[in-house]
Design a protein around this motif. Structure first.
Motif, PDB file in Angstrom:
ATOM      1  N   GLU A  40       0.820  -1.201   0.000  1.00 22.22           N
ATOM      2  CA  GLU A  40       0.000   0.000   0.000  1.00 22.22           C
ATOM      3  C   GLU A  40       0.863   1.264   0.000  1.00 22.22           C
ATOM      4  OE1 GLU A  40      -3.046   1.990   3.074  1.00 22.22           O
ATOM      5  OE2 GLU A  40      -3.509  -0.076   2.521  1.00 22.22           O
ATOM      6  N   THR A  41       1.992   1.220   0.683  1.00 28.37           N
ATOM      7  CA  THR A  41       2.898   2.366   0.729  1.00 28.37           C
ATOM      8  C   THR A  41       3.448   2.678  -0.656  1.00 28.37           C
ATOM      9  OG1 THR A  41       3.500   1.756   2.979  1.00 28.37           O
ATOM     10  CG2 THR A  41       4.956   3.280   1.853  1.00 28.37           C
ATOM     11  N   LYS A  42       3.815   1.637  -1.400  1.00 26.82           N
ATOM     12  CA  LYS A  42       4.343   1.862  -2.751  1.00 26.82           C
ATOM     13  C   LYS A  42       3.280   2.460  -3.664  1.00 26.82           C
ATOM     14  CE  LYS A  42       8.216  -1.227  -2.895  1.00 26.82           C
ATOM     15  NZ  LYS A  42       9.055  -2.033  -3.738  1.00 26.82           N
ATOM     16  N   GLN A  43       2.032   2.055  -3.480  1.00 32.84           N
ATOM     17  CA  GLN A  43       0.958   2.614  -4.297  1.00 32.84           C
ATOM     18  C   GLN A  43       0.753   4.090  -3.973  1.00 32.84           C
ATOM     19  OE1 GLN A  43      -2.229  -0.031  -3.317  1.00 32.84           O
ATOM     20  NE2 GLN A  43      -1.770  -1.459  -4.984  1.00 32.84           N
ATOM     21  N   VAL A  44       0.806   4.432  -2.698  1.00 35.88           N
ATOM     22  CA  VAL A  44       0.661   5.838  -2.294  1.00 35.88           C
ATOM     23  C   VAL A  44       1.821   6.656  -2.846  1.00 35.88           C
ATOM     24  CG1 VAL A  44       0.673   7.403  -0.312  1.00 35.88           C
ATOM     25  CG2 VAL A  44      -0.716   5.335  -0.245  1.00 35.88           C
ATOM     26  N   LEU A  45       3.035   6.137  -2.764  1.00 36.76           N
ATOM     27  CA  LEU A  45       4.199   6.858  -3.276  1.00 36.76           C
ATOM     28  C   LEU A  45       4.143   7.019  -4.793  1.00 36.76           C
ATOM     29  CD1 LEU A  45       6.970   5.347  -1.004  1.00 36.76           C
ATOM     30  CD2 LEU A  45       6.067   7.669  -0.954  1.00 36.76           C
ATOM     31  N   ASN A  46       3.673   5.986  -5.497  1.00 39.53           N
ATOM     32  CA  ASN A  46       3.506   6.113  -6.952  1.00 39.53           C
ATOM     33  C   ASN A  46       2.449   7.152  -7.281  1.00 39.53           C
ATOM     34  OD1 ASN A  46       5.492   4.313  -7.742  1.00 39.53           O
ATOM     35  ND2 ASN A  46       4.111   2.556  -7.684  1.00 39.53           N
ATOM     36  N   VAL A  85       2.981  10.681  -9.419  1.00 41.65           N
ATOM     37  CA  VAL A  85       2.144  11.117 -10.534  1.00 41.65           C
ATOM     38  C   VAL A  85       1.554  12.497 -10.243  1.00 41.65           C
ATOM     39  CG1 VAL A  85      -0.002  10.617 -11.781  1.00 41.65           C
ATOM     40  CG2 VAL A  85       1.640   8.785 -11.334  1.00 41.65           C
ATOM     41  N   ILE A  86       1.073  12.704  -9.024  1.00 41.24           N
ATOM     42  CA  ILE A  86       0.502  13.999  -8.641  1.00 41.24           C
ATOM     43  C   ILE A  86       1.559  15.098  -8.736  1.00 41.24           C
ATOM     44  CG2 ILE A  86      -0.453  15.306  -6.699  1.00 41.24           C
ATOM     45  CD1 ILE A  86      -1.955  12.705  -5.927  1.00 41.24           C
ATOM     46  N   SER A  87       2.784  14.792  -8.314  1.00 41.79           N
ATOM     47  CA  SER A  87       3.870  15.773  -8.407  1.00 41.79           C
ATOM     48  C   SER A  87       4.149  16.151  -9.857  1.00 41.79           C
ATOM     49  CB  SER A  87       5.145  15.223  -7.757  1.00 41.79           C
ATOM     50  OG  SER A  87       4.954  15.000  -6.397  1.00 41.79           O
ATOM     51  N   SER A  94       8.156  35.147 -11.076  1.00 38.88           N
ATOM     52  CA  SER A  94       9.206  34.601 -10.209  1.00 38.88           C
ATOM     53  C   SER A  94       8.638  33.585  -9.231  1.00 38.88           C
ATOM     54  CB  SER A  94       9.888  35.721  -9.429  1.00 38.88           C
ATOM     55  OG  SER A  94      10.496  36.623 -10.296  1.00 38.88           O
ATOM     56  N   ILE A  95       7.504  33.908  -8.631  1.00 35.05           N
ATOM     57  CA  ILE A  95       6.886  32.990  -7.682  1.00 35.05           C
ATOM     58  C   ILE A  95       6.476  31.703  -8.375  1.00 35.05           C
ATOM     59  CG2 ILE A  95       4.839  32.657  -6.216  1.00 35.05           C
ATOM     60  CD1 ILE A  95       5.109  35.674  -5.487  1.00 35.05           C
ATOM     61  N   LEU A  96       5.882  31.815  -9.557  1.00 42.60           N
ATOM     62  CA  LEU A  96       5.490  30.607 -10.297  1.00 42.60           C
ATOM     63  C   LEU A  96       6.705  29.779 -10.713  1.00 42.60           C
ATOM     64  CD1 LEU A  96       2.581  31.875 -12.568  1.00 42.60           C
ATOM     65  CD2 LEU A  96       2.461  30.152 -10.774  1.00 42.60           C
ATOM     66  N   ALA A  97       7.773  30.438 -11.112  1.00 45.90           N
ATOM     67  CA  ALA A  97       8.986  29.716 -11.512  1.00 45.90           C
ATOM     68  C   ALA A  97       9.576  28.967 -10.317  1.00 45.90           C
ATOM     69  CB  ALA A  97      10.003  30.682 -12.098  1.00 45.90           C
ATOM     70  N   PHE A  98       9.605  29.598  -9.154  1.00 43.25           N
ATOM     71  CA  PHE A  98      10.108  28.925  -7.958  1.00 43.25           C
ATOM     72  C   PHE A  98       9.211  27.760  -7.559  1.00 43.25           C
ATOM     73  CE2 PHE A  98      12.811  32.698  -6.767  1.00 43.25           C
ATOM     74  CZ  PHE A  98      14.001  31.994  -6.694  1.00 43.25           C
ATOM     75  N   LYS A  99       7.893  27.919  -7.700  1.00 41.29           N
ATOM     76  CA  LYS A  99       6.978  26.814  -7.389  1.00 41.29           C
ATOM     77  C   LYS A  99       7.229  25.627  -8.321  1.00 41.29           C
ATOM     78  CE  LYS A  99       3.026  29.420  -5.571  1.00 41.29           C
ATOM     79  NZ  LYS A  99       1.610  29.787  -5.820  1.00 41.29           N
ATOM     80  N   ALA A 100       7.389  25.910  -9.608  1.00 43.95           N
ATOM     81  CA  ALA A 100       7.674  24.833 -10.562  1.00 43.95           C
ATOM     82  C   ALA A 100       9.002  24.162 -10.229  1.00 43.95           C
ATOM     83  CB  ALA A 100       7.687  25.385 -11.983  1.00 43.95           C
ATOM     84  N   TYR A 101      10.004  24.948  -9.878  1.00 42.84           N
ATOM     85  CA  TYR A 101      11.307  24.383  -9.507  1.00 42.84           C
ATOM     86  C   TYR A 101      11.195  23.518  -8.255  1.00 42.84           C
ATOM     87  CZ  TYR A 101      16.235  24.094  -8.235  1.00 42.84           C
ATOM     88  OH  TYR A 101      17.466  23.634  -7.889  1.00 42.84           O
ATOM     89  N   MET A 102      10.375  23.947  -7.308  1.00 41.28           N
ATOM     90  CA  MET A 102      10.190  23.170  -6.085  1.00 41.28           C
ATOM     91  C   MET A 102       9.606  21.790  -6.426  1.00 41.28           C
ATOM     92  SD  MET A 102       8.255  24.171  -2.543  1.00 41.28           S
ATOM     93  CE  MET A 102       6.660  24.329  -3.278  1.00 41.28           C
ATOM     94  N   PHE A 103       8.629  21.745  -7.315  1.00 42.00           N
ATOM     95  CA  PHE A 103       8.061  20.451  -7.685  1.00 42.00           C
ATOM     96  C   PHE A 103       9.019  19.647  -8.554  1.00 42.00           C
ATOM     97  CE2 PHE A 103       4.190  22.067  -5.901  1.00 42.00           C
ATOM     98  CZ  PHE A 103       3.645  20.916  -5.346  1.00 42.00           C
ATOM     99  N   TYR A 104       9.889  20.308  -9.279  1.00 44.90           N
ATOM    100  CA  TYR A 104      10.949  19.598  -9.997  1.00 44.90           C
ATOM    101  C   TYR A 104      11.865  18.884  -9.002  1.00 44.90           C
ATOM    102  CZ  TYR A 104      15.292  18.871 -12.540  1.00 44.90           C
ATOM    103  OH  TYR A 104      16.430  18.319 -13.066  1.00 44.90           O
ATOM    104  N   LEU A 105      12.188  19.561  -7.902  1.00 38.49           N
ATOM    105  CA  LEU A 105      13.018  18.935  -6.867  1.00 38.49           C
ATOM    106  C   LEU A 105      12.298  17.757  -6.215  1.00 38.49           C
ATOM    107  CD1 LEU A 105      14.572  22.097  -5.153  1.00 38.49           C
ATOM    108  CD2 LEU A 105      15.692  20.498  -6.718  1.00 38.49           C
TER     109      LEU A 105
END
Length: 173
Positions: free
Chosen positions: A2-8, A12-14, A72-83
């Motif tokens: 179940e943990t692997k399914q949540v992480l997958n 996908v959500i990220s 700038s805020i949107l670019a940082f948000k996108a970068y955060m999700f890239y990380l």
């Protein structure tokens, strides 16, 4: 299992959030460029109802400043999700505590801090513009990102300690 399914699902959500933020960033960049160089009517609907036409009519310099903050805020948000996506691609759940993952988590906390500080500055700037008579509504959400930066920083410290403990355990065996 179940943990692997949540992480997958989280992976996908990220990806979905990252792609959505990139699309939003691109749409605002294109529409703001159009509003500056082609047709000023584009300032009425930059992206999903974002109307900065009052600000554009008041002062183009203020308009460019607010757009720069939003981009700038949107670019940082996108970068955060890239990380975040990089964490999902690098993490090994048999040995999750590595320096690379700890560094990525620290980077996310710093990016979140920058987002919070930029959003705080943007909120203060928009309040200053409101006093000058320019009315536009945009929620920058500074307090949420500052709070998140603190929490993620604590998690990064815990993760770094986990790296130390894991390496000590490997040396004693």
């Amino acid at each position: 299992m179940e943990t692997k399914q949540v992480l997958n699902a989280m992976k996908v959500i990220s990806w979905v959030i990252f792609i959505g933020l990139c699309i939003k960033l691109g749409a605002i960049l294109i529409s703001s460029t159009l509003s500056l160089f082609v047709n000023e009517e584009a300032a009425k609907n930059l992206y999903l109802g974002l109307d900065l036409s009052n600000l554009y009519n008041f002062s183009i310099q203020y308009y460019i400043m607010v757009l720069s903050l939003i981009v700038s805020i949107l670019a940082f948000k996108a970068y955060m999700f890239y990380l975040v996506i990089k964490i999902f691609s690098k993490i090994d759940f048999d040995k999750p505590f590595t320096l690379a993952i700890a560094h990525l988590i620290s980077s996310i906390s710093y990016v979140s801090l920058w987002i919070g500080l930029l959003a705080y500055f943007a909120t203060r700037y928009s309040k200053r513009l409101l006093k000058k008579g320019v009315v536009f509504e945009h929620d920058f959400g500074s307090s949420e990102f500052l709070f998140m930066a603190g929490i993620i920083f604590i998690i990064a410290l815990i993760f770094k300690r986990g790296v130390e403990i894991q390496s000590e355990n490997e040396l004693t065996i």
